[in-house]
Design an enzyme around this catalytic site. Structure first.
Site, PDB file in Angstrom:
ATOM      1  N   TYR A  35       0.830  -1.207   0.000  1.00  0.00           N
ATOM      2  CA  TYR A  35       0.000   0.000   0.000  1.00  0.00           C
ATOM      3  C   TYR A  35       0.864   1.257   0.000  1.00  0.00           C
ATOM      4  O   TYR A  35       0.560   2.238  -0.676  1.00  0.00           O
ATOM      5  CB  TYR A  35      -0.945  -0.013   1.211  1.00  0.00           C
ATOM      6  CG  TYR A  35      -1.667   1.282   1.425  1.00  0.00           C
ATOM      7  CD1 TYR A  35      -2.749   1.650   0.617  1.00  0.00           C
ATOM      8  CD2 TYR A  35      -1.280   2.158   2.436  1.00  0.00           C
ATOM      9  CE1 TYR A  35      -3.414   2.844   0.810  1.00  0.00           C
ATOM     10  CE2 TYR A  35      -1.946   3.359   2.637  1.00  0.00           C
ATOM     11  CZ  TYR A  35      -3.005   3.701   1.821  1.00  0.00           C
ATOM     12  OH  TYR A  35      -3.659   4.891   2.010  1.00  0.00           O
ATOM     13  N   GLU A  36       1.961   1.233   0.766  1.00  0.00           N
ATOM     14  CA  GLU A  36       2.855   2.388   0.869  1.00  0.00           C
ATOM     15  C   GLU A  36       3.888   2.427  -0.262  1.00  0.00           C
ATOM     16  O   GLU A  36       4.793   3.255  -0.240  1.00  0.00           O
ATOM     17  CB  GLU A  36       3.549   2.397   2.228  1.00  0.00           C
ATOM     18  CG  GLU A  36       2.597   2.651   3.374  1.00  0.00           C
ATOM     19  CD  GLU A  36       3.273   2.704   4.732  1.00  0.00           C
ATOM     20  OE1 GLU A  36       4.427   2.217   4.872  1.00  0.00           O
ATOM     21  OE2 GLU A  36       2.654   3.237   5.666  1.00  0.00           O
ATOM     22  N   ASN A 133       0.234  10.527   2.705  1.00  0.00           N
ATOM     23  CA  ASN A 133      -0.940   9.754   3.112  1.00  0.00           C
ATOM     24  C   ASN A 133      -1.986  10.664   3.767  1.00  0.00           C
ATOM     25  O   ASN A 133      -2.223  10.617   4.970  1.00  0.00           O
ATOM     26  CB  ASN A 133      -0.511   8.625   4.059  1.00  0.00           C
ATOM     27  CG  ASN A 133      -1.613   7.611   4.266  1.00  0.00           C
ATOM     28  OD1 ASN A 133      -2.773   7.861   3.980  1.00  0.00           O
ATOM     29  ND2 ASN A 133      -1.238   6.455   4.790  1.00  0.00           N
ATOM     30  N   GLU A 134      -2.599  11.511   2.952  1.00  0.00           N
ATOM     31  CA  GLU A 134      -3.572  12.487   3.448  1.00  0.00           C
ATOM     32  C   GLU A 134      -4.752  11.866   4.202  1.00  0.00           C
ATOM     33  O   GLU A 134      -5.172  12.399   5.222  1.00  0.00           O
ATOM     34  CB  GLU A 134      -4.079  13.372   2.303  1.00  0.00           C
ATOM     35  CG  GLU A 134      -3.046  14.376   1.817  1.00  0.00           C
ATOM     36  CD  GLU A 134      -2.642  15.390   2.877  1.00  0.00           C
ATOM     37  OE1 GLU A 134      -3.486  15.783   3.707  1.00  0.00           O
ATOM     38  OE2 GLU A 134      -1.465  15.783   2.877  1.00  0.00           O
ATOM     39  N   TYR A 140      -5.796  10.949  11.796  1.00  0.00           N
ATOM     40  CA  TYR A 140      -5.030  11.170  13.030  1.00  0.00           C
ATOM     41  C   TYR A 140      -5.375  12.512  13.668  1.00  0.00           C
ATOM     42  O   TYR A 140      -5.516  12.610  14.888  1.00  0.00           O
ATOM     43  CB  TYR A 140      -3.529  11.084  12.759  1.00  0.00           C
ATOM     44  CG  TYR A 140      -3.062   9.724  12.303  1.00  0.00           C
ATOM     45  CD1 TYR A 140      -3.614   8.552  12.811  1.00  0.00           C
ATOM     46  CD2 TYR A 140      -2.063   9.607  11.343  1.00  0.00           C
ATOM     47  CE1 TYR A 140      -3.176   7.304  12.384  1.00  0.00           C
ATOM     48  CE2 TYR A 140      -1.615   8.362  10.912  1.00  0.00           C
ATOM     49  CZ  TYR A 140      -2.184   7.218  11.439  1.00  0.00           C
ATOM     50  OH  TYR A 140      -1.748   5.997  11.020  1.00  0.00           O
ATOM     51  N   LYS A 141      -5.536  13.527  12.855  1.00  0.00           N
ATOM     52  CA  LYS A 141      -5.896  14.837  13.397  1.00  0.00           C
ATOM     53  C   LYS A 141      -7.273  14.792  14.057  1.00  0.00           C
ATOM     54  O   LYS A 141      -7.482  15.401  15.111  1.00  0.00           O
ATOM     55  CB  LYS A 141      -5.841  15.903  12.302  1.00  0.00           C
ATOM     56  CG  LYS A 141      -4.422  16.280  11.910  1.00  0.00           C
ATOM     57  CD  LYS A 141      -4.427  17.343  10.808  1.00  0.00           C
ATOM     58  CE  LYS A 141      -3.023  17.746  10.433  1.00  0.00           C
ATOM     59  NZ  LYS A 141      -3.033  18.721   9.317  1.00  0.00           N
ATOM     60  N   ARG A 142      -8.218  14.076  13.427  1.00  0.00           N
ATOM     61  CA  ARG A 142      -9.557  13.939  14.028  1.00  0.00           C
ATOM     62  C   ARG A 142      -9.486  13.217  15.372  1.00  0.00           C
ATOM     63  O   ARG A 142     -10.331  13.416  16.237  1.00  0.00           O
ATOM     64  CB  ARG A 142     -10.503  13.193  13.082  1.00  0.00           C
ATOM     65  CG  ARG A 142     -11.014  14.030  11.927  1.00  0.00           C
ATOM     66  CD  ARG A 142     -12.181  13.382  11.191  1.00  0.00           C
ATOM     67  NE  ARG A 142     -11.962  12.021  10.778  1.00  0.00           N
ATOM     68  CZ  ARG A 142     -11.368  11.642   9.637  1.00  0.00           C
ATOM     69  NH1 ARG A 142     -10.936  12.554   8.783  1.00  0.00           N
ATOM     70  NH2 ARG A 142     -11.217  10.363   9.342  1.00  0.00           N
TER      71      ARG A 142
END
Length: 168
Positions: A35-36, A133-134, A140-142
Site C-alpha cells: 500500500y505504501e 498519506n492524506e 489522526y488529526k480527528r
C-alpha cells in the site's frame, strides 16, 4: 481458545498476536508495505519476526478481527521520554485492509493503544506518518493527534550503520 477483547464495533474484536500468528503478521506487513509502495523494502521473514516478537520480545502486535477474520494489525513497542521520566508507546504500524476502512476499526485500534498507554502509565503515544498519506493524516488529526513538524527524523542504516559502528 485465543483471548479476544470486545470492542464497541459489532463483530470486531482485538487480540494480542501469538507465536502461531507469525506468518499472518508478516503477510499483513507486506500488505501495508505494498500500500505504501515500499514492498521492495521488506526484508523481514517469519524467523526474524518470531525472534523479535516472541523470543526477544522487542515489540507487540494487536490483531484486529472482523467476523473472526484478520483485517488489520498494530505493531508497537515502548520507548522512553527523558523529559517525562516515563515510558511511551511508539506505534510502528497500524494497518486496516482497504475493503474494511471507513467502519471505525482503525479508530478502535488506536483508542485501544491509548487505553493501553494509560494502563501502563505511559506519557505518550507516538507514531510517524508518510507525508503523502492524506487520508491517514486527516484521520489522526480527528483523533486529536498533533503533527510534530518542528522535528526531523534522522536515520542511519545499512552500510552507513556499519561504518558508524566501526567508528567506536
Amino acid at each position: 481458545m485465543r483471548k479476544t477483547i470486545d470492542t464497541k464495533v459489532s463483530n470486531f474484536k482485538l487480540r494480542f498476536a501469538e507465536e502461531k500468528d507469525t506468518g499472518l503478521v508478516l503477510a499483513l506487513i507486506k500488505e501495508l508495505a505494498d500500500y505504501e509502495k515500499l514492498l521492495n523494502e521488506v526484508v523481514a521473514t517469519e524467523e526474524i519476526l518470531y525472534d523479535s516478537l516472541f523470543v526477544r520480545k522487542k515489540a507487540e502486535v494487536i490483531i484486529g478481527e472482523y467476523e473472526d477474520k484478520p483485517v488489520g494489525f498494530a505493531l508497537f513497542f515502548h520507548n522512553f521520554s527523558t523529559f517525562l521520566g516515563r515510558p511511551g508507546i511508539y506505534l510502528e504500524d497500524l494497518y486496516i485492509k482497504p475493503e474494511m476502512r471507513g467502519l471505525g476499526l482503525g479508530k478502535v485500534m488506536l483508542s485501544f493503544l491509548g487505553k493501553l498507554a494509560v494502563e501502563r502509565n505511559c506519557g505518550r503515544l507516538e507514531w510517524w506518518c508518510i507525508d503523502w498519506n492524506e487520508p491517514s493524516i486527516e484521520f489522526y488529526k480527528r483523533m486529536g493527534a498533533k503533527p510534530m513538524d518542528e522535528w526531523t527524523v534522522y536515520r542511519v542504516d545499512d552500510l552507513e550503520l556499519s561504518k558508524l559502528a566501526n567508528e567506536f
